[in-house]
Design a protein around this motif. Structure first.
Motif, short mmCIF file in Angstrom:
data_model
loop_
_atom_site.label_atom_id
_atom_site.label_comp_id
_atom_site.label_asym_id
_atom_site.label_seq_id
_atom_site.Cartn_x
_atom_site.Cartn_y
_atom_site.Cartn_z
N UNK A 154 8.15 3.22 -4.42
CA UNK A 154 7.63 2.21 -3.50
C UNK A 154 8.33 2.32 -2.15
N UNK A 155 9.63 2.55 -2.17
CA UNK A 155 10.39 2.72 -0.93
C UNK A 155 9.94 3.97 -0.18
N UNK A 156 9.82 5.10 -0.89
CA UNK A 156 9.39 6.35 -0.25
C UNK A 156 8.00 6.19 0.37
N UNK A 157 7.09 5.54 -0.36
CA UNK A 157 5.73 5.33 0.15
C UNK A 157 5.76 4.49 1.42
N UNK A 158 6.57 3.44 1.41
CA UNK A 158 6.64 2.56 2.58
C UNK A 158 7.20 3.31 3.79
N UNK A 159 8.21 4.14 3.58
CA UNK A 159 8.79 4.88 4.70
C UNK A 159 7.77 5.85 5.29
N UNK A 160 7.08 6.60 4.44
CA UNK A 160 6.07 7.53 4.94
C UNK A 160 4.96 6.80 5.67
N UNK A 161 4.55 5.65 5.13
CA UNK A 161 3.47 4.88 5.74
C UNK A 161 3.84 4.30 7.09
N UNK A 162 5.14 4.07 7.30
CA UNK A 162 5.60 3.48 8.57
C UNK A 162 6.05 4.55 9.57
N UNK A 163 5.85 5.83 9.21
CA UNK A 163 6.17 6.90 10.15
C UNK A 163 7.58 7.44 10.06
N UNK A 164 8.32 7.04 9.01
CA UNK A 164 9.68 7.56 8.83
C UNK A 164 9.64 8.69 7.80
N UNK A 165 10.30 9.78 8.11
CA UNK A 165 10.16 10.96 7.27
C UNK A 165 11.50 11.48 6.80
N UNK A 180 7.61 25.62 7.91
CA UNK A 180 6.87 24.80 8.87
C UNK A 180 6.93 23.33 8.45
N UNK A 181 6.66 22.44 9.40
CA UNK A 181 6.59 21.02 9.13
C UNK A 181 5.13 20.58 8.98
N UNK A 182 4.95 19.39 8.43
CA UNK A 182 3.61 18.80 8.29
C UNK A 182 3.77 17.29 8.35
N UNK A 183 2.68 16.55 8.60
CA UNK A 183 2.79 15.08 8.59
C UNK A 183 3.34 14.58 7.26
N UNK A 184 4.28 13.65 7.34
CA UNK A 184 4.97 13.18 6.13
C UNK A 184 4.01 12.59 5.10
N UNK A 185 3.01 11.83 5.55
CA UNK A 185 2.07 11.22 4.60
C UNK A 185 1.25 12.29 3.90
N UNK A 186 0.91 13.35 4.63
CA UNK A 186 0.15 14.44 4.00
C UNK A 186 1.02 15.15 2.96
N UNK A 187 2.28 15.35 3.28
CA UNK A 187 3.20 15.99 2.33
C UNK A 187 3.36 15.12 1.10
N UNK A 188 3.49 13.82 1.29
CA UNK A 188 3.62 12.92 0.14
C UNK A 188 2.41 13.06 -0.79
N UNK A 189 1.22 13.06 -0.25
CA UNK A 189 0.03 13.16 -1.10
C UNK A 189 -0.02 14.50 -1.83
#
Length: 338
Positions: A90-101, A201-210
């Protein structure tokens, strides 16, 4: 603080759904409750978060089990401090959703925040040690609340100075995250292929999470009450680290990676090539290797901890006989032998 309960089955509080009764069971919902329960408990004490990294014996635990149920986090400049009982994903999801990676590669891992530094949780090329700044903990020996930095914790592969001891109780964990919304460089080839990016390479954090969640679901590593492949403690064995000189006695096609202290081998490869396929059954079919991933030992419903450990010993002994490598369990074994 919740009243003390007796004879609570620990099977109801572990992801394996195994384990006998607790002598005493108490839920601590605040840090003050946790400190009070710890001071009152005496010895022995078992600290319980999400129960995802425990194998508890069929006889249970005769002492006091304290379930840490503290929640929440707060930002302090570029850092975030998280309560030990906070659900990790839940914490990891919230961080990714708020733009923290930074934590997105650790998505889908069950359990609580306070457990992550104990065994230096890691997946898909990322470890907690990469981002942890410090922890606040209660030292039961001195009765003091102390801060330990990442350097103090002696991190190594799936371990720290906290593992295997209840002398220090994690109260909160502090991480340094990035606020650009981009992941850390993608180091894990399987993840890079799914994301269609080049390694590093890097990628958007939310995309990486999914993408990480997709990979984990395919391996039965995201909790699902209807899927017995997820009735596990995650990977039961750590990837062994051996001396380079031992490699001459091992097959050339055995995957290997550089690691501190030697060369890390693929435990899953060793298990499969020792003759244990996905779904390999243990005693009476009550336990088995996951049908999706050979590193997970699973409860098929009516199992006992004794059944699970019998299967674990069979796999360990088979790998050792075939390759001369001894696999070591990753979860903590409580009141049971391996």
């Amino acid at each position: 603080m919740s009243p003390v309960e007796t004879r609570t089955l620990l099977a109801d509080h572990t992801t394996l759904r195994l384990g006998g009764p607790a002598g005493r069971f108490v839920i601590a919902k605040t840090t003050d409750d946790l400190l009070e329960a710890t001071r009152a408990a005496g010895e022995p004490v078992l600290l319980l978060g999400g129960g995802s990294n425990l194998v508890v014996g069929d006889a249970g635990f005769a002492g006091t089990v304290i379930k840490i149920a503290t929640e929440g986090w707060r930002f302090d400049g570029a850092e975030v401090e998280v309560a030990a009982g906070q659900n990790w994903d839940e914490f990891v999801a919230a961080m990714a959703g708020e733009g923290f990676s930074g934590l997105e590669c650790l998505s889908g891992i069950p359990g609580s925040v306070g457990a992550t530094p104990i065994q230096n949780v890691g997946a898909y090329g990322c470890e907690v040690a990469d981002l942890l700044v410090s922890i606040e903990c209660f030292d039961r020996r001195t009765g003091e609340i102390v801060t330990m930095t990442a350097a103090d914790l002696g991190f190594s592969y799936r371990t720290s100075v906290l593992k295997g001891s209840d002398a220090r109780i994690v109260l909160s964990v502090r991480f340094a995250l990035r606020d650009d919304g981009l992941s850390a460089p993608i180091r894990y080839p399987e993840l890079a292929r799914l994301l269609e990016v080049e390694p590093d390479q890097q990628a958007p954090a939310e995309r990486v999470r999914e993408a990480v969640l997709e990979l984990r679901r395919g391996k039965g590593m995201v909790l699902d009450a209807d899927d017995h492949d997820t009735w596990s403690a995650g990977s039961f064995f750590t990837n062994p680290i051996v001396r380079p000189g031992m490699l001459d006695r091992l097959p050339d096609d055995l995957p290997r990676y550089s690691a501190r202290g030697g060369v890390k081998l693929s435990a899953a490869w060793l298990i499969e090539h020792a003759g244990f396929a996905k779904g390999h059954p243990g005693p009476g079919g009550r336990v088995s290797l996951s049908t999706k991933h050979t590193l997970a030992l699973t409860n098929r419903g009516p199992a006992t901890t004794g059944d699970l450990l019998a299967l674990a010993r069979e796999v360990r002994d088979g790998v050792r006989a075939r390759f001369g490598v001894t696999l070591v369990p990753e979860p903590l074994l409580i009141n049971c032998d391996f």
